[in-house]
Enzyme design. Structure first.
Site, PDB file in Angstrom:
ATOM      1  N   GLY A 169      24.334  44.726  24.472  1.00 41.67           N
ATOM      2  CA  GLY A 169      22.928  44.649  24.855  1.00 41.67           C
ATOM      3  C   GLY A 169      22.684  45.383  26.156  1.00 41.67           C
ATOM      4  O   GLY A 169      22.690  46.620  26.203  1.00 41.67           O
ATOM      5  N   GLY A 201      23.814  37.802  27.020  1.00 41.61           N
ATOM      6  CA  GLY A 201      23.070  38.040  28.261  1.00 41.61           C
ATOM      7  C   GLY A 201      23.458  37.157  29.422  1.00 41.61           C
ATOM      8  O   GLY A 201      22.674  36.985  30.360  1.00 41.61           O
ATOM      9  N   ASN A 259      22.434  47.914  21.346  1.00 41.38           N
ATOM     10  CA  ASN A 259      21.155  47.275  21.015  1.00 41.38           C
ATOM     11  C   ASN A 259      20.249  47.409  22.232  1.00 41.38           C
ATOM     12  O   ASN A 259      20.375  46.652  23.187  1.00 41.38           O
ATOM     13  CB  ASN A 259      21.392  45.800  20.662  1.00 41.38           C
ATOM     14  CG  ASN A 259      20.098  45.070  20.342  1.00 41.38           C
ATOM     15  OD1 ASN A 259      19.032  45.690  20.252  1.00 41.38           O
ATOM     16  ND2 ASN A 259      20.178  43.758  20.180  1.00 41.38           N
ATOM     17  N   TRP A 260      19.341  48.388  22.169  1.00 35.27           N
ATOM     18  CA  TRP A 260      18.478  48.656  23.329  1.00 35.27           C
ATOM     19  C   TRP A 260      17.343  47.652  23.463  1.00 35.27           C
ATOM     20  O   TRP A 260      16.594  47.674  24.427  1.00 35.27           O
ATOM     21  CB  TRP A 260      17.904  50.073  23.218  1.00 35.27           C
ATOM     22  CG  TRP A 260      18.875  51.148  23.625  1.00 35.27           C
ATOM     23  CD1 TRP A 260      20.149  50.984  24.072  1.00 35.27           C
ATOM     24  CD2 TRP A 260      18.634  52.571  23.628  1.00 35.27           C
ATOM     25  NE1 TRP A 260      20.719  52.197  24.355  1.00 35.27           N
ATOM     26  CE2 TRP A 260      19.810  53.192  24.089  1.00 35.27           C
ATOM     27  CE3 TRP A 260      17.545  53.369  23.275  1.00 35.27           C
ATOM     28  CZ2 TRP A 260      19.918  54.584  24.215  1.00 35.27           C
ATOM     29  CZ3 TRP A 260      17.660  54.750  23.406  1.00 35.27           C
ATOM     30  CH2 TRP A 260      18.835  55.349  23.879  1.00 35.27           C
ATOM     31  N   LYS A 261      17.172  46.807  22.477  1.00 36.71           N
ATOM     32  CA  LYS A 261      16.091  45.799  22.476  1.00 36.71           C
ATOM     33  C   LYS A 261      14.765  46.463  22.849  1.00 36.71           C
ATOM     34  O   LYS A 261      14.490  47.567  22.375  1.00 36.71           O
ATOM     35  CB  LYS A 261      16.456  44.646  23.416  1.00 36.71           C
ATOM     36  CG  LYS A 261      17.840  44.063  23.109  1.00 36.71           C
ATOM     37  CD  LYS A 261      18.104  42.766  23.791  1.00 36.71           C
ATOM     38  CE  LYS A 261      19.519  42.309  23.508  1.00 36.71           C
ATOM     39  NZ  LYS A 261      19.827  41.002  24.030  1.00 36.71           N
ATOM     40  N   SER A 269      27.693  39.725  26.213  1.00 34.01           N
ATOM     41  CA  SER A 269      28.217  40.058  27.548  1.00 34.01           C
ATOM     42  C   SER A 269      29.372  41.064  27.527  1.00 34.01           C
ATOM     43  O   SER A 269      30.360  40.901  28.248  1.00 34.01           O
ATOM     44  CB  SER A 269      28.623  38.789  28.299  1.00 34.01           C
ATOM     45  OG  SER A 269      27.490  37.984  28.523  1.00 34.01           O
ATOM     46  N   GLU A 283      28.286  36.733  17.437  1.00 34.88           N
ATOM     47  CA  GLU A 283      27.769  36.634  18.803  1.00 34.88           C
ATOM     48  C   GLU A 283      27.585  35.166  19.174  1.00 34.88           C
ATOM     49  O   GLU A 283      26.589  34.552  18.767  1.00 34.88           O
ATOM     50  CB  GLU A 283      26.411  37.331  18.917  1.00 34.88           C
ATOM     51  CG  GLU A 283      26.416  38.791  18.567  1.00 34.88           C
ATOM     52  CD  GLU A 283      25.219  39.507  19.187  1.00 34.88           C
ATOM     53  OE1 GLU A 283      25.422  40.284  20.121  1.00 34.88           O
ATOM     54  OE2 GLU A 283      24.101  39.266  18.744  1.00 34.88           O
ATOM     55  N   HIS A 328      19.577  38.946  14.366  1.00 37.53           N
ATOM     56  CA  HIS A 328      19.928  38.782  15.789  1.00 37.53           C
ATOM     57  C   HIS A 328      19.415  37.430  16.278  1.00 37.53           C
ATOM     58  O   HIS A 328      18.354  36.958  15.853  1.00 37.53           O
ATOM     59  CB  HIS A 328      19.321  39.922  16.619  1.00 37.53           C
ATOM     60  CG  HIS A 328      19.837  39.930  18.029  1.00 37.53           C
ATOM     61  ND1 HIS A 328      19.316  39.109  18.999  1.00 37.53           N
ATOM     62  CD2 HIS A 328      20.850  40.624  18.602  1.00 37.53           C
ATOM     63  CE1 HIS A 328      19.982  39.317  20.139  1.00 37.53           C
ATOM     64  NE2 HIS A 328      20.921  40.223  19.921  1.00 37.53           N
TER      65      HIS A 328
HETATM   66  C1  PEP Z   1      22.891  41.022  22.292  1.00 38.61           C
HETATM   67  O1  PEP Z   1      21.796  40.586  22.597  1.00 38.61           O
HETATM   68  O2  PEP Z   1      23.172  41.307  21.103  1.00 38.61           O
HETATM   69  C2  PEP Z   1      23.879  41.208  23.328  1.00 38.61           C
HETATM   70  C3  PEP Z   1      25.114  41.350  22.963  1.00 38.61           C
HETATM   71  O3  PEP Z   1      23.401  41.200  24.608  1.00 38.61           O
HETATM   72  P1  PEP Z   1      24.293  41.341  25.943  1.00 38.61           P
HETATM   73  O4  PEP Z   1      25.316  42.420  25.706  1.00 38.61           O
HETATM   74  O5  PEP Z   1      23.310  41.736  27.005  1.00 38.61           O
HETATM   75  O6  PEP Z   1      24.945  40.027  26.172  1.00 38.61           O
END
Ligand code: PEP
Length: 243
Positions: free
Chosen positions: A228, A170, A9-11, A207, A164, A97
């Site tokens: 992420g 994050g 997920n490149w956001k 994470s 999640e 999300h």
């Molecule tokens: C996300 O936002 O879906 C995510 C998993 O972010 P991160 O890996 O940075 O925790």
């Protein structure tokens, strides 16, 4: 060798120029994906999707949207519909999300509508669920609400469910292994009971980094990962795939 699923997920962190930088690694990407039998889905910003679909074949990496409109078409300035995503090469799309839910007010009803639009456009939804709460009984109650859409998934369809926990997104703070094991056991049982004809893949997100992936891969019940920040560069995504 288990075929792990990796969803990047490149956001809003990877611009078209940065996405082009990925092509420089294409040989290494292809070899790594083949050697480790990885199944990779990249979800870039809308504007990067056509760019990537021209350069990377779905045999190597599939593409996904990060969201889609609740509307199928029409006068909805700024929206992107599921059919358009399909036309530019998306096979998947994230919906629900936590950032969409918390920052943009997306409701479970919106998520359900988006899922229906995606199936109508022949796109497989990656539905994110998760809670702020940490107590198991509360988690199960809230997740079962977020999973109400299951009754509307067409028989025989494929579906990705990404669990999640909000505190793990994050933060570099993943749940304890026994707790994740228990939650994925519950999820599998619940979904099998509610929607026995659907082909479901169970994804963990929050994470996922090169230093957490080893422990996460030891948890039965997890088919893959939604990643992420650590998916923004090929160097760290590769470490996760080989980790
Ligand atoms: C996300 O936002 O879906 C995510 C998993 O972010 P991160 O890996 O940075 O925790």
């Amino acid at each position: 060798m288990k075929q792990w699923i990796y969803i990047a997920n490149w956001k809003m962190n990877v611009t078209p120029k940065m996405a082009i930088g990925w092509y420089a690694n294409i040989d290494d990407i292809q070899n790594t994906i083949k050697d480790y039998q990885a199944y990779c889905i990249i979800c870039p910003s809308f504007v990067c999707i056509p760019l990537l679909s021209h350069h990377i074949s779905p045999d190597t990496i599939c593409l996904g949207g990060q969201d889609c409109s609740i509307y199928a078409s029409g006068a909805y300035t700024g929206e992107v519909d599921a059919y358009s995503l399909q036309q530019v090469g998306c096979h998947y799309c994230i919906v629900g999300h936590y950032e969409r839910r918390s920052l943009f007010g997306e409701t479970d009803a919106d998520v359900t509508q988006k899922i229906q639009n995606l199936y109508a456009a022949n796109i497989i939804p990656i539905v994110c669920i998760g809670t702020v709460q940490k107590e198991l009984a509360t988690i199960y109650t809230l997740l079962s609400h977020q999973l109400h859409f299951l009754s509307l998934v067409p028989a025989g369809a494929s579906l990705y469910i990404a669990y999640e926990p909000v505190y793990a997104i994050g933060t570099n703070n993943i749940p304890l292994t026994p707790e994740l094991k228990e939650i994925f056991d519950w999820l599998r049982r619940y979904v099998a009971h509610q929607a026995p004809t659907i082909q479901v893949y169970f994804i963990y997100g929050g994470s996922v980094h090169p230093n957490t992936i080893g422990e996460l891969k030891s948890i039965p019940g997890i088919d893959g990962f939604l990643i992420g920040s650590a998916s923004n560069s090929w160097v760290s995504l590769k470490k996760i795939i080989i980790g």
